[in-house]
Design an enzyme around this catalytic site. Structure first.
Site, PDB file in Angstrom:
ATOM      1  N   ARG A 134      21.348  30.469  39.419  1.00 24.90           N
ATOM      2  CA  ARG A 134      20.198  30.260  40.309  1.00 24.90           C
ATOM      3  C   ARG A 134      19.709  31.636  40.748  1.00 24.90           C
ATOM      4  NH1 ARG A 134      19.760  25.285  42.920  1.00 24.90           N
ATOM      5  NH2 ARG A 134      17.595  25.937  43.169  1.00 24.90           N
ATOM      6  N   ASN A 157      11.826  30.111  50.380  1.00 23.61           N
ATOM      7  CA  ASN A 157      12.474  28.832  50.673  1.00 23.61           C
ATOM      8  C   ASN A 157      11.892  27.781  49.733  1.00 23.61           C
ATOM      9  OD1 ASN A 157      14.382  27.368  52.365  1.00 23.61           O
ATOM     10  ND2 ASN A 157      12.610  26.273  53.168  1.00 23.61           N
ATOM     11  N   LYS A 158      12.369  26.578  49.843  1.00 23.48           N
ATOM     12  CA  LYS A 158      11.961  25.484  48.956  1.00 23.48           C
ATOM     13  C   LYS A 158      10.435  25.372  48.885  1.00 23.48           C
ATOM     14  CE  LYS A 158      14.125  23.489  46.948  1.00 23.48           C
ATOM     15  NZ  LYS A 158      14.484  23.736  45.515  1.00 23.48           N
ATOM     16  N   ARG A 214      23.730  22.426  46.164  1.00 21.49           N
ATOM     17  CA  ARG A 214      22.501  23.186  46.336  1.00 21.49           C
ATOM     18  C   ARG A 214      22.361  23.557  47.805  1.00 21.49           C
ATOM     19  NH1 ARG A 214      21.246  20.725  49.960  1.00 21.49           N
ATOM     20  NH2 ARG A 214      19.176  21.650  49.960  1.00 21.49           N
ATOM     21  N   GLY A 215      21.462  24.470  48.066  1.00 19.78           N
ATOM     22  CA  GLY A 215      21.358  25.060  49.393  1.00 19.78           C
ATOM     23  C   GLY A 215      22.016  26.429  49.360  1.00 19.78           C
ATOM     24  N   ALA A 216      21.386  27.420  49.969  1.00 17.90           N
ATOM     25  CA  ALA A 216      21.828  28.807  49.815  1.00 17.90           C
ATOM     26  C   ALA A 216      23.293  29.011  50.189  1.00 17.90           C
ATOM     27  CB  ALA A 216      20.934  29.723  50.650  1.00 17.90           C
ATOM     28  N   GLN A 246      14.898  16.312  48.442  1.00 25.59           N
ATOM     29  CA  GLN A 246      16.090  16.646  49.227  1.00 25.59           C
ATOM     30  C   GLN A 246      15.963  16.221  50.683  1.00 25.59           C
ATOM     31  OE1 GLN A 246      14.445  18.861  47.193  1.00 25.59           O
ATOM     32  NE2 GLN A 246      15.834  20.413  46.391  1.00 25.59           N
ATOM     33  N   ASP A 286      16.346  30.753  51.330  1.00 26.55           N
ATOM     34  CA  ASP A 286      17.171  31.105  50.176  1.00 26.55           C
ATOM     35  C   ASP A 286      17.274  32.610  49.992  1.00 26.55           C
ATOM     36  OD1 ASP A 286      17.897  28.588  48.289  1.00 26.55           O
ATOM     37  OD2 ASP A 286      16.122  28.199  49.496  1.00 26.55           O
TER      38      ASP A 286
END
Length: 365
Positions: A108, A258-259, A68-70, A207, A248
């Site tokens: 995603r 973003n998150k 995970r993470g862009a 996270q 993201d």
């Protein structure tokens, strides 16, 4: 992004500080046609590599947040598209890679790096599977190079003994290597600035508490995990100098997805006069998206809110319920922060203002 030369790739390996048990790892890489990914769902309690021999296995890793993470999602998606090209040899080639592209892009929907990478590798795959694999590796190397450059530029905004607030994880686990939001911290501490990090736990998947804290601990960087709702109080009491997050997707006007939870941190930072920097490679910017309200926000399973996994007294991973049985939960994965709340965007080509003009100029460099 431009390909990275063999000489520069060797430099990365020699200067790498992203290590586990003294061994350098990328968050995602390919060996032959098998994709290897660090199993992030098990961290920080267990370090394990997930192997994905088929493109559908890599899709599973993206969707279930094994990676995970862009940036890491973009790297994994690029490799998945290359895998599909090799698998397509046994089928109707064009139809197979078209279907694979749609499958990968559906894993995603918010992270733009995924779409950027898939489209680039798909175009190469129209020539040959070998061309697709070459392009995927170039993109992975470019993502690592971008992280390193973001770290160097971001270091410029950090004073000695700076107190940094982060949200979610945008360290090397969230990139192919080096990271985005944590990259300036890593560079600053290499230069002796002794930066301290407050890591938002980042519910519901934690996270920050699990991944950011694990990275910082491994690097020996002073830090503390805080509850998500503690950040504004710390700002009020002068304990935070700067807020830095990843992204993201960034719209053409500078709005940032973003998150979930980033927006409320940005609002609090604006109120208390604390600068808020977003870190992202150019591949995260969606030039075809005029503003943030058009960004598709991923809704994830409510069980992520209800349950958490960690070691019990016998050091065995166990999942327990945290919430009232019978209640439902809402679980948006991201929120959108308006550009007006962002101080600047730190990219691999420098720091820019979050507006349409600056972004347009950046994309033409």
């Amino acid at each position: 992004m431009k390909p990275v030369s063999d000489k520069l790739r060797a430099y990365f390996l020699l200067t790498a500080f992203m290590k586990v048990n003294k061994q350098h790892y990328r968050s995602v890489w390919i060996d032959g046609t098998t994709v290897h990914l660090i199993e992030q769902n098990l961290l920080p309690f267990k370090f394990q590599i997930y192997k994905a021999p088929k493109y559908t296995d890599t899709c599973k890793a993206i969707k279930t947040m094994i990676t995970r993470g862009a940036g890491a999602i973009g790297g994994a998606a690029a490799f998945a598209m290359a895998q599909a090209a090799f698998e397509a040899k046994l089928h109707d080639y064009i139809e197979f890679i078209k279907t694979a592209r749609k499958t990968i892009e559906a894993t995603r929907p918010t992270a733009y790096d995924l779409f950027y990478s898939v489209e680039a590798v798909y175009a190469a795959a129209l020539n040959s599977p070998e061309a697709a694999l070459k392009k995927a590796q170039e993109l992975a190397d470019a993502n690592a190079a971008a992280g390193k450059a973001i770290g160097e530029y971001g270091n410029e905004i950090l004073d000695k003994n700076a107190k940094v607030l982060t949200h979610c994880n945008a360290g090397w686990l969230a990139f192919v290597d080096y990271g985005s939001a944590l990259a300036p911290v890593y560079v600053a501490n290499e230069k002796g600035k002794n930066v301290f990090v407050y890591a938002d736990e980042t519910r519901p998947r934690s996270q920050g508490a699990r991944l950011t804290a694990w990275e910082l601990h491994n690097q020996g960087i002073p830090h503390a995990i805080i509850a998500d709702n503690a950040a504004a109080s710390l700002m009020q009491n002068g304990k935070i100098d700067v807020l830095i997050t990843g992204a993201d997707r960034i719209a053409a006007n500078g709005d940032v997805a973003n998150k979930i939870g980033t927006l409320e941190k940005a609002i609090a930072a604006k109120y208390y006069g604390i600068p808020f920097y977003v870190t992202a490679p150019i591949s995260t910017i969606d030039p075809n998206l005029p503003e943030g309200t058009k960004i598709t926000i991923e809704d994830r399973n409510e069980d992520e809110v209800h349950y958490a996994t960690g070691p019990n007294a016998n050091n065995e991973l166990q999942t327990i319920r945290l919430t009232n049985p019978g209640s439902h939960a809402i679980n948006p994965a991201f929120d959108v922060t308006p550009a007006a709340l962002v101080t600047g965007i730190i990219t691999e080509k420098g720091i820019i203002e979050p507006n349409e003009k600056a972004i347009s100029v950046l994309l033409k460099k």
